[in-house]
Design a protein around this motif. Structure first.
Motif, mmCIF file in Angstrom:
data_model
loop_
_atom_site.group_PDB
_atom_site.id
_atom_site.type_symbol
_atom_site.label_atom_id
_atom_site.label_comp_id
_atom_site.label_asym_id
_atom_site.label_seq_id
_atom_site.Cartn_x
_atom_site.Cartn_y
_atom_site.Cartn_z
ATOM 1 N N LEU A 22 0.829 -1.200 0.000
ATOM 2 C CA LEU A 22 0.000 0.000 0.000
ATOM 3 C C LEU A 22 0.866 1.254 0.000
ATOM 4 O O LEU A 22 0.557 2.246 -0.677
ATOM 5 C CB LEU A 22 -0.924 -0.016 1.222
ATOM 6 N N LEU A 23 1.967 1.221 0.738
ATOM 7 C CA LEU A 23 2.893 2.349 0.723
ATOM 8 C C LEU A 23 3.538 2.517 -0.644
ATOM 9 O O LEU A 23 3.797 3.634 -1.090
ATOM 10 C CB LEU A 23 3.982 2.150 1.787
ATOM 11 N N LEU A 24 3.781 1.399 -1.327
ATOM 12 C CA LEU A 24 4.362 1.467 -2.665
ATOM 13 C C LEU A 24 3.413 2.180 -3.620
ATOM 14 O O LEU A 24 3.836 3.014 -4.426
ATOM 15 C CB LEU A 24 4.670 0.062 -3.177
ATOM 16 N N ILE A 25 2.125 1.885 -3.515
ATOM 17 C CA ILE A 25 1.143 2.578 -4.349
ATOM 18 C C ILE A 25 1.151 4.069 -4.032
ATOM 19 O O ILE A 25 1.140 4.912 -4.939
ATOM 20 C CB ILE A 25 -0.265 1.989 -4.119
ATOM 21 N N LEU A 26 1.183 4.412 -2.755
ATOM 22 C CA LEU A 26 1.195 5.813 -2.356
ATOM 23 C C LEU A 26 2.410 6.536 -2.928
ATOM 24 O O LEU A 26 2.305 7.662 -3.427
ATOM 25 C CB LEU A 26 1.187 5.916 -0.831
ATOM 26 N N ASP A 27 3.566 5.895 -2.869
ATOM 27 C CA ASP A 27 4.793 6.510 -3.376
ATOM 28 C C ASP A 27 4.753 6.716 -4.891
ATOM 29 O O ASP A 27 5.435 7.602 -5.417
ATOM 30 C CB ASP A 27 6.008 5.644 -3.013
ATOM 31 N N ARG A 28 3.969 5.906 -5.590
ATOM 32 C CA ARG A 28 3.906 6.021 -7.050
ATOM 33 C C ARG A 28 2.924 7.090 -7.517
ATOM 34 O O ARG A 28 2.898 7.428 -8.704
ATOM 35 C CB ARG A 28 3.524 4.664 -7.665
ATOM 36 N N LEU A 29 2.118 7.602 -6.640
ATOM 37 C CA LEU A 29 1.117 8.607 -7.016
ATOM 38 C C LEU A 29 1.747 9.996 -6.942
ATOM 39 O O LEU A 29 1.484 10.781 -6.033
ATOM 40 C CB LEU A 29 -0.109 8.502 -6.097
ATOM 41 N N PRO A 70 -2.923 14.038 -5.175
ATOM 42 C CA PRO A 70 -2.893 14.050 -3.713
ATOM 43 C C PRO A 70 -3.466 12.743 -3.174
ATOM 44 O O PRO A 70 -4.564 12.328 -3.562
ATOM 45 C CB PRO A 70 -3.793 15.242 -3.351
ATOM 46 N N ALA A 71 -2.738 12.099 -2.283
ATOM 47 C CA ALA A 71 -3.183 10.811 -1.749
ATOM 48 C C ALA A 71 -2.670 10.634 -0.330
ATOM 49 O O ALA A 71 -1.594 11.140 0.029
ATOM 50 C CB ALA A 71 -2.692 9.660 -2.633
ATOM 51 N N LEU A 72 -3.426 9.918 0.475
ATOM 52 C CA LEU A 72 -3.006 9.621 1.841
ATOM 53 C C LEU A 72 -3.619 8.307 2.283
ATOM 54 O O LEU A 72 -4.610 7.831 1.718
ATOM 55 C CB LEU A 72 -3.378 10.752 2.802
ATOM 56 N N GLN A 98 1.047 10.255 3.962
ATOM 57 C CA GLN A 98 0.536 11.027 2.845
ATOM 58 C C GLN A 98 1.680 11.379 1.908
ATOM 59 O O GLN A 98 2.847 11.392 2.318
ATOM 60 C CB GLN A 98 -0.185 12.291 3.311
ATOM 61 N N ASN A 99 1.346 11.615 0.649
ATOM 62 C CA ASN A 99 2.387 12.003 -0.295
ATOM 63 C C ASN A 99 2.532 13.523 -0.325
ATOM 64 O O ASN A 99 1.781 14.264 0.325
ATOM 65 C CB ASN A 99 2.125 11.417 -1.685
ATOM 66 N N THR A 125 1.618 18.058 6.817
ATOM 67 C CA THR A 125 2.358 16.866 6.427
ATOM 68 C C THR A 125 2.475 15.905 7.590
ATOM 69 O O THR A 125 2.367 16.276 8.747
ATOM 70 C CB THR A 125 3.776 17.228 5.958
ATOM 71 N N GLY A 126 2.701 14.645 7.215
ATOM 72 C CA GLY A 126 3.056 13.642 8.195
ATOM 73 C C GLY A 126 1.884 13.067 8.956
ATOM 74 O O GLY A 126 0.778 13.583 8.953
#
Length: 280
Positions: A106-113, A117-119, A130-131, A141-142
């Protein structure tokens, strides 16, 4: 706390990751494989000195919150996360509640977006990651904050939305939170959030008494961004099975003014965001 084993586990976890695995750029040529200590520290949200001392088996005992952040930064599996907790002498988070551990996939998907805006958040609104685009959109952030609490207690959160949209957004937040608390009566976290907001927000307390129930689903939401102006974005809530977590992705329809403004946000809104984006 087994400092030696913890230090070895952290070093090995850092060495197996590349910058692209966590949404970072490689930058200058690296002499050794893996992430740098300062990169892991930024992802966790701790000082480089603190993280260095952990890897040198001389650091203080990390808090449970810090352990969760380390597990996310190093993209640990559920079993590896539990092992990390055990090395520090802590019990892993119990089953049956919304986990703060995000699966590496799931983090990999977030990093690819990169352009949306995604979280990732719990189903009751706790932000877990969040990205950079999400931070540029909302100005924060964070992990460590709750979107429902922020909406009802922070005027800055309400200023991000057109005033005429606020009543429906408030109803949606409360109706979803009621559904979550009913579905997991033994999970103390959603119940504690309800008790807190009933005592601090008259608006929340009034809406809670209406007993509306509605689970979050896809919707359209408008944002008033101070730099790029009004954005009308489609919100997709993707449920992570079994973890009570949601991946929230904001997109704009191609060819619309909002799409152009979202692209502008990617250019101007990400300035000075590099350190903040690393604090996921």
């Amino acid at each position: 706390m087994n400092r030696a084993e913890l230090a070895d586990f952290l070093r090995r976890g850092r060495a197996r990751l590349e910058p692209s695995d966590v949404g970072l750029t490689a930058g200058a040529r690296r002499r050794t494989p893996g992430l740098r200590r300062e990169e892991v520290a930024a992802l966790v949200g701790m000082s480089v000195d603190y993280y260095t001392r952990l890897e040198q088996a001389r650091g203080p005992r990390p808090s449970r919150q810090m352990l969760g952040a380390l597990a996310r930064a190093l993209r640990l599996t559920g079993d590896e996360r539990d092992h990390l907790f055990h090395l520090v002498g802590e019990e892993p988070p119990r089953a049956g509640s919304a986990s703060s551990h995000i699966r590496p996939g799931l983090l990999l998907i977030l990093d690819r977006l990169h352009d949306a805006p995604a979280l990732v958040m719990t189903d009751y609104g706790d932000v877990l990651a969040q990205n950079a685009m999400s931070a540029a959109l909302t100005g924060e952030t964070g992990p460590g904050r709750n979107l429902v609490r922020r909406f009802f207690t922070d005027p800055r959160a309400r200023a991000l939305c057109p005033p005429e949209d606020l009543p429906e957004l408030a109803r949606s937040h409360v109706a979803n939170l009621r559904a979550v608390t009913a579905a997991r009566p033994d999970d103390p976290a959603p119940a504690a959030l309800v008790a807190e907001l009933r005592s601090t927000s008259e608006e929340f307390a009034h809406l809670w008494e209406s007993h509306e129930v509605a689970v979050r689903r896809s919707a359209t939401k408008r944002f008033l961004h101070p730099t790029v102006g009004l954005l009308e974005l489609d919100c997709e809530f993707l449920l992570s099975s079994g973890d009570n977590q949601l991946l929230l992705v904001h997109t704009a329809r191609p060819g619309t003014e909002s799409h152009e403004r979202l692209q502008l946000l990617r250019v101007v809104g990400l300035q000075n965001m590099a350190p903040a984006a690393g604090q996921r």
